[in-house]
Structures are given as C-alpha cells and as structure tokens.
Design an enzyme around this catalytic site. Structure first.
Site, PDB file in Angstrom:
ATOM      1  N   PRO A 199       0.840  -1.208   0.029  1.00  0.00           N
ATOM      2  CA  PRO A 199       0.163   0.031   0.052  1.00  0.00           C
ATOM      3  C   PRO A 199       0.777   1.404  -0.166  1.00  0.00           C
ATOM      4  O   PRO A 199       1.751   1.399   0.806  1.00  0.00           O
ATOM      5  CB  PRO A 199      -0.827  -0.222   1.341  1.00  0.00           C
ATOM      6  CG  PRO A 199      -0.691  -1.426   1.738  1.00  0.00           C
ATOM      7  CD  PRO A 199       0.635  -2.006   1.223  1.00  0.00           C
ATOM      8  N   GLU A 200       0.566   2.171  -0.837  1.00  0.00           N
ATOM      9  CA  GLU A 200       1.262   3.362  -0.776  1.00  0.00           C
ATOM     10  C   GLU A 200       0.316   4.529  -0.601  1.00  0.00           C
ATOM     11  O   GLU A 200      -0.672   4.194   0.165  1.00  0.00           O
ATOM     12  CB  GLU A 200       1.726   3.587  -2.408  1.00  0.00           C
ATOM     13  CG  GLU A 200       2.716   2.424  -2.770  1.00  0.00           C
ATOM     14  CD  GLU A 200       2.998   2.905  -4.220  1.00  0.00           C
ATOM     15  OE1 GLU A 200       3.202   3.908  -4.725  1.00  0.00           O
ATOM     16  OE2 GLU A 200       3.419   1.821  -4.841  1.00  0.00           O
TER      17      GLU A 200
ATOM     18  N   HIS B 261      -4.509 -15.673   9.326  1.00  0.00           N
ATOM     19  CA  HIS B 261      -3.668 -14.653   8.947  1.00  0.00           C
ATOM     20  C   HIS B 261      -4.023 -13.318   9.679  1.00  0.00           C
ATOM     21  O   HIS B 261      -3.087 -12.373   9.683  1.00  0.00           O
ATOM     22  CB  HIS B 261      -3.776 -14.273   7.529  1.00  0.00           C
ATOM     23  CG  HIS B 261      -3.272 -15.283   6.401  1.00  0.00           C
ATOM     24  ND1 HIS B 261      -2.020 -15.803   6.506  1.00  0.00           N
ATOM     25  CD2 HIS B 261      -3.663 -15.981   5.767  1.00  0.00           C
ATOM     26  CE1 HIS B 261      -1.672 -16.734   5.932  1.00  0.00           C
ATOM     27  NE2 HIS B 261      -2.924 -16.853   5.218  1.00  0.00           N
TER      28      HIS B 261
END
Ligand SMILES: [Zn+2]
Length: 272
Positions: A2-3, A92
């Site tokens: 993710p940016e 997860h």
C-alpha cells in the site's frame, strides 16, 4: 505494498467508523507484527478511546486519549478490516481489537507478517523512525520540491522511493509519475530543469489525487477497511503493463530493474 492513496483510503474508512470508540480489549495472536512486547501493547491500549486517525507517508497514526499513539505500517500485505464480531477469524489475523460501543471488531490481518504495529507514548515518540520522514508527497509545494531535487546527486527513481526525502510514494506511483512526466528513472535528480520538476510535481499530485478518488490501486492484497478493492489499477499506464504498447507513442513498455526494483518505462517517451 500500500502506498499513499491506499493508506489514505484506509485512514478515511477507519476515521468514519472508529473516532470516539473505546478499545475494550486487545488480543495478540502473533507477536511478530508488534514492535514491542504483546503485554506492553495490550496494556497500553486496553480501555483507550480513539480520538484521531491520520496518515504520515505510509504510516497510519491512531491517536488515543492519554497521549497514546498507535502507529501502523502495513508493508507488503498488512490489512485493517472492520468486521462484525462473529466473523470467522482466519489464520492470517494477528491482532484483534474489541470496540465499544458497536458490533464491529478492528482486525489486523497480514499474510506475510512484515507489517508493524506499535504504541508510542509521549516519551518514546522522539526516537521513532516517523521523525525521519521527508515531507509528504501531497503536502510539498512545487518550488520546495525543485529545490530539494537540486540538492541530490542521485537517480530520480530511488530518490523518490526514499521516504526520508519524500514520503508516501512507492513503486507504482513513482513509475506512473515518471512516465507521465517523460523522465527516465535513472535521470540524476539535480539535472532536472525547473520545468521538468514542476511537471513531475504536478503529475505526481494528480495521480495521487485520482487514485485516492478511486480508493487506491489493488494489484495484490490491498483492501479498504470495508474489504472493498481499489479501482485505480484500470488507470495505470506503465506499471505492470510491460509488453503492451504505450498509449502515447506505441513503443512497447519495458520492465527493467532500477535500484533493485522492477521498473516500467516507455523507451519512446522516456529515452535514457
Ligand atoms: Zn511512449
């Protein structure tokens, strides 16, 4: 990974749902994603009331009453999900925050477990890597950007990825910004003209803004906190488009490596 636009989308989604909520309890299922001991993490946050949610570069900052700051970096595959309490917990999911009031839990899920969550107090905030971040890619003005580039004898792509120079950009948005500005990734930063720097600044901000409106780019694991995928991947012009013709000049988009990172360029628009 993710940016800026993906992290901004996550922050906006969390802000809508979490401000004013109390973290009633915290369960840690894998301590690998914590930057401190599970006991310290749980004790600091239990009972905390969420006051503000912000972003600095790719860091998510959740401020709680009592000067506590929960800092999260999602790295490769981290996700924050808001789900009803009865939702099945998969293998997860590593940290679960019970919230009050309301039927939802905040869950931190991370397939590769490279992400990090950490609670900072006023006392240990000064030594955190947050303090080494450069200006945010959405905040910096064109003149400062140009003057900062002129100080750097480095190739432009690795420089734009360096979070101490400018924070928020990653591989996708750097490749897209350089392509639209017709700048080769190995161009020396201090050799860019004022016009080139202004162009790069404009394209970078425009791309980031468009991607935020599309709720980010999903190329692998990124999801918003509501589980919804981003839509900006449809607008990518070079990233992951190697082998396809450039939409501007028709040359075939290439994938090479620059500074160890997969790099997408058009040989026609971005001559070396
Ligand atoms: Zn081209």
């Amino acid at each position: 990974m993710p940016e800026l636009p993906e992290v901004e989308t996550i922050v906006r989604g969390l802000r809508r749902k979490l401000i004013g909520k109390k973290i009633a309890a915290v369960r840690v299922r894998s301590a690998r994603v914590l930057g401190q001991s599970p006991l310290g993490f749980r004790c600091a946050l239990a009972g905390a009331i969420i006051r503000e949610i912000d972003r600095q570069g790719k860091f998510i900052l959740i401020s709680c009453e009592g000067d506590l700051l929960l800092v999260a970096h999602l790295r490769m595959t981290g996700q924050f999900l808001l789900v009803p309490r009865e939702t099945v917990t998969d293998k997860h999911t590593h940290v679960i925050f019970d919230l009050e009031p309301g039927p939802e839990q905040l869950r931190y899920r991370d397939v590769r477990q490279f992400g990090r969550l950490e609670v900072l107090t006023k006392a240990n905030r000064a030594s955190h890597s947050l303090n080494n971040l450069g200006p945010d890619a959405l905040d910096i003005d064109a003149v400062t950007f140009f003057l900062n580039l002129r100080q750097k004898k480095r190739a432009i792509k690795p420089l734009l990825l360096d979070q101490t120079f400018l924070c928020g950009l990653g591989n996708i948005y750097v490749d897209e910004s350089l392509y639209r500005s017709r700048i080769h990734p190995l161009t020396q930063a201090d050799s860019l003209s004022r016009e080139q720097a202004r162009d790069l600044h404009r394209h970078m901000r425009r791309i980031l803004g468009q991607s935020i409106r599309a709720k980010g780019t999903t190329v692998s694991d990124y999801r918003g906190p509501d589980g919804i995928v981003g839509g900006y991947q449809a607008y990518l012009r070079v990233y992951a488009r190697h082998g396809e013709p450039c939409g501007v000049c028709g040359a075939i988009i290439q994938k090479t490596r620059v500074g160890g990172r997969g790099t997408h360029t058009c040989p026609g628009c971005q001559p070396g």
